[in-house]
Design a protein around this motif. Structure first.
Motif, PDB file in Angstrom:
ATOM      1  N   ALA A   1       0.835  -1.207   0.000  1.00 21.65           N
ATOM      2  CA  ALA A   1       0.000   0.000   0.000  1.00 21.65           C
ATOM      3  C   ALA A   1       0.870   1.257   0.000  1.00 21.65           C
ATOM      4  N   HIS A   2       1.998   1.205   0.686  1.00 19.39           N
ATOM      5  CA  HIS A   2       2.933   2.337   0.659  1.00 19.39           C
ATOM      6  C   HIS A   2       3.383   2.609  -0.783  1.00 19.39           C
ATOM      7  N   THR A   3       3.761   1.543  -1.474  1.00 19.59           N
ATOM      8  CA  THR A   3       4.272   1.697  -2.837  1.00 19.59           C
ATOM      9  C   THR A   3       3.186   2.205  -3.783  1.00 19.59           C
ATOM     10  N   ALA A   4       1.987   1.656  -3.668  1.00 16.32           N
ATOM     11  CA  ALA A   4       0.869   2.089  -4.525  1.00 16.32           C
ATOM     12  C   ALA A   4       0.550   3.567  -4.291  1.00 16.32           C
ATOM     13  N   LEU A   5       0.566   3.990  -3.043  1.00 10.51           N
ATOM     14  CA  LEU A   5       0.287   5.386  -2.712  1.00 10.51           C
ATOM     15  C   LEU A   5       1.355   6.310  -3.285  1.00 10.51           C
ATOM     16  N   ALA A   6       2.622   5.920  -3.146  1.00  9.87           N
ATOM     17  CA  ALA A   6       3.724   6.746  -3.663  1.00  9.87           C
ATOM     18  C   ALA A   6       3.655   6.877  -5.184  1.00  9.87           C
ATOM     19  N   LYS A   7       3.286   5.800  -5.870  1.00  9.28           N
ATOM     20  CA  LYS A   7       3.134   5.854  -7.335  1.00  9.28           C
ATOM     21  C   LYS A   7       2.028   6.826  -7.730  1.00  9.28           C
ATOM     22  N   ALA A   8       0.899   6.752  -7.018  1.00 12.25           N
ATOM     23  CA  ALA A   8      -0.227   7.646  -7.301  1.00 12.25           C
ATOM     24  C   ALA A   8       0.164   9.097  -7.027  1.00 12.25           C
ATOM     25  N   PHE A   9       0.872   9.314  -5.943  1.00 13.05           N
ATOM     26  CA  PHE A   9       1.357  10.631  -5.546  1.00 13.05           C
ATOM     27  C   PHE A   9       2.247  11.216  -6.651  1.00 13.05           C
ATOM     28  N   ARG A  10       3.186  10.406  -7.113  1.00 12.59           N
ATOM     29  CA  ARG A  10       4.110  10.865  -8.160  1.00 12.59           C
ATOM     30  C   ARG A  10       3.368  11.198  -9.451  1.00 12.59           C
ATOM     31  N   ARG A  11       2.453  10.304  -9.835  1.00 12.40           N
ATOM     32  CA  ARG A  11       1.708  10.477 -11.082  1.00 12.40           C
ATOM     33  C   ARG A  11       0.782  11.703 -11.020  1.00 12.40           C
ATOM     34  N   GLN A  12       0.033  11.813  -9.945  1.00 12.91           N
ATOM     35  CA  GLN A  12      -0.976  12.868  -9.837  1.00 12.91           C
ATOM     36  C   GLN A  12      -0.357  14.265  -9.784  1.00 12.91           C
ATOM     37  N   PHE A  13       0.810  14.382  -9.160  1.00 12.48           N
ATOM     38  CA  PHE A  13       1.413  15.694  -8.981  1.00 12.48           C
ATOM     39  C   PHE A  13       2.587  15.960  -9.923  1.00 12.48           C
ATOM     40  N   GLY A  14       2.821  15.046 -10.863  1.00 13.00           N
ATOM     41  CA  GLY A  14       3.879  15.252 -11.848  1.00 13.00           C
ATOM     42  C   GLY A  14       5.251  15.393 -11.210  1.00 13.00           C
ATOM     43  N   LEU A  15       5.522  14.557 -10.216  1.00 14.71           N
ATOM     44  CA  LEU A  15       6.790  14.645  -9.487  1.00 14.71           C
ATOM     45  C   LEU A  15       7.888  13.884 -10.224  1.00 14.71           C
TER      46      LEU A  15
ATOM     47  N   SER B   1      -3.402  19.726  -1.487  1.00 18.75           N
ATOM     48  CA  SER B   1      -4.045  18.893  -2.499  1.00 18.75           C
ATOM     49  C   SER B   1      -4.398  17.544  -1.893  1.00 18.75           C
ATOM     50  N   ILE B   2      -5.347  16.873  -2.513  1.00 15.69           N
ATOM     51  CA  ILE B   2      -5.784  15.562  -2.038  1.00 15.69           C
ATOM     52  C   ILE B   2      -5.300  14.493  -3.015  1.00 15.69           C
ATOM     53  N   VAL B   3      -4.702  13.433  -2.505  1.00 15.03           N
ATOM     54  CA  VAL B   3      -4.336  12.289  -3.346  1.00 15.03           C
ATOM     55  C   VAL B   3      -5.604  11.465  -3.565  1.00 15.03           C
ATOM     56  N   THR B   4      -5.955  11.263  -4.826  1.00 15.41           N
ATOM     57  CA  THR B   4      -7.234  10.626  -5.135  1.00 15.41           C
ATOM     58  C   THR B   4      -7.162   9.106  -5.269  1.00 15.41           C
ATOM     59  N   GLN B   5      -5.973   8.557  -5.089  1.00 16.76           N
ATOM     60  CA  GLN B   5      -5.804   7.100  -5.168  1.00 16.76           C
ATOM     61  C   GLN B   5      -6.600   6.392  -4.070  1.00 16.76           C
ATOM     62  N   PRO B   6      -7.457   5.415  -4.415  1.00 10.68           N
ATOM     63  CA  PRO B   6      -8.110   4.636  -3.361  1.00 10.68           C
ATOM     64  C   PRO B   6      -7.045   3.867  -2.564  1.00 10.68           C
ATOM     65  N   LEU B   7      -7.102   3.955  -1.270  1.00  7.34           N
ATOM     66  CA  LEU B   7      -6.069   3.332  -0.438  1.00  7.34           C
ATOM     67  C   LEU B   7      -6.325   1.851  -0.226  1.00  7.34           C
ATOM     68  N   LEU B   8      -5.259   1.077  -0.282  1.00  5.90           N
ATOM     69  CA  LEU B   8      -5.354  -0.333   0.097  1.00  5.90           C
ATOM     70  C   LEU B   8      -5.401  -0.402   1.614  1.00  5.90           C
TER      71      LEU B   8
ATOM     72  N   PRO C   1       4.246  22.742  -0.610  1.00  3.58           N
ATOM     73  CA  PRO C   1       2.912  22.194  -0.862  1.00  3.58           C
ATOM     74  C   PRO C   1       2.724  20.940  -0.012  1.00  3.58           C
ATOM     75  N   VAL C   2       1.492  20.661   0.365  1.00  3.60           N
ATOM     76  CA  VAL C   2       1.173  19.464   1.143  1.00  3.60           C
ATOM     77  C   VAL C   2       0.125  18.652   0.379  1.00  3.60           C
ATOM     78  N   ALA C   3       0.380  17.368   0.256  1.00  2.69           N
ATOM     79  CA  ALA C   3      -0.584  16.444  -0.350  1.00  2.69           C
ATOM     80  C   ALA C   3      -1.077  15.508   0.749  1.00  2.69           C
ATOM     81  N   VAL C   4      -2.394  15.331   0.823  1.00  2.00           N
ATOM     82  CA  VAL C   4      -2.990  14.541   1.894  1.00  2.00           C
ATOM     83  C   VAL C   4      -3.734  13.346   1.302  1.00  2.00           C
ATOM     84  N   TYR C   5      -3.541  12.184   1.918  1.00  5.99           N
ATOM     85  CA  TYR C   5      -4.359  11.019   1.554  1.00  5.99           C
ATOM     86  C   TYR C   5      -5.325  10.752   2.701  1.00  5.99           C
TER      87      TYR C   5
END
Length: 199
Positions: free
Chosen positions: A20-34, A155-162, A130-134
């Motif tokens: 779940a950590h890895t999935a969240l980090a991938k979504a974070f990177r993708r959503q915010f263009g990091l 900003s809100i991370v929109t990835q559904p959390l495992l 900037p702060v991103a919140v899940y």
């Protein structure tokens, strides 16, 4: 002047890191263009000074194994070399000084955001980063009243959390149950070989 490099900071004890950590980090990177997300393995959480953490080197090693083949995701021991306990504002001050050409975005959970006005030097953090919140599953996002007069970038991370936690993983190991559906194979092997979480 060139564009700043964009790095997301995902701090935690990662005891152990799980899928779940890895999935969240991938979504974070993708959503915010990091460009990258750094997993900041913390040596001591200021809020959990009494908890029994696995040794720093084990938690860092597991995080490195989990991210070996994940593009743009990096395990970092940066906080190991800073003053303890690991307050976020100290880490961010040091990072701003050392990597002045990088913009750092802080990734935190909704529970941490709800208590963000209790964080040391929280206004300094919000002024510079900037702060991103899940949000936690089933929880509404709450902004502390003390922050509502501030101009900050949230900003809100929109990835559904495992629905996985490190506590779940540790309990399963203690009970002799399989964990290969919760952590990557190399992390499961590391836990087994180093006899972690057996007591």
């Amino acid at each position: 002047m060139g564009t700043k490099k964009k790095v997301g900071l995902f701090g935690g004890t990662f005891d152990p890191v799980h899928i779940a950590h890895t999935a969240l980090a991938k979504a974070f990177r993708r959503q915010f263009g990091l460009d990258e997300v750094w997993f900041l393995v913390t040596p001591q959480n200021p809020w959990k000074t009494d908890s029994r953490l696995s040794p720093d080197h084990d938690r860092l090693a597991m995080t490195r194994l989990a991210l070996e083949n994940e593009e743009g995701l990096t395990a970092s021991d940066y906080e190991f070399h800073l003053e303890k306990p690991s307050f976020s504002y100290r880490t961010l001050r040091s990072l701003r000084k050392e990597f002045s050409a990088t913009e750092f975005t802080l990734l935190i959970g909704g529970d941490n955001w709800a208590a963000f006005d209790k964080w040391a030097e929280h206004r300094e953090i919000l002024t510079h980063h900037p702060v991103a919140v899940y949000p936690r599953t089933g929880s509404a996002l709450t902004t502390p009243e003390a922050l509502q007069d501030m101009d900050f970038r949230l900003s809100i991370v929109t990835q559904p959390l495992l629905d996985i936690s490190s506590t779940d993983v540790r309990h399963r190991v203690m009970e002799g149950k399989e964990i290969t559906d919760l952590v990557c194979p190399k992390v499961a092997e590391y836990i087994r070989n180093n006899r972690l979480y057996l007591e």
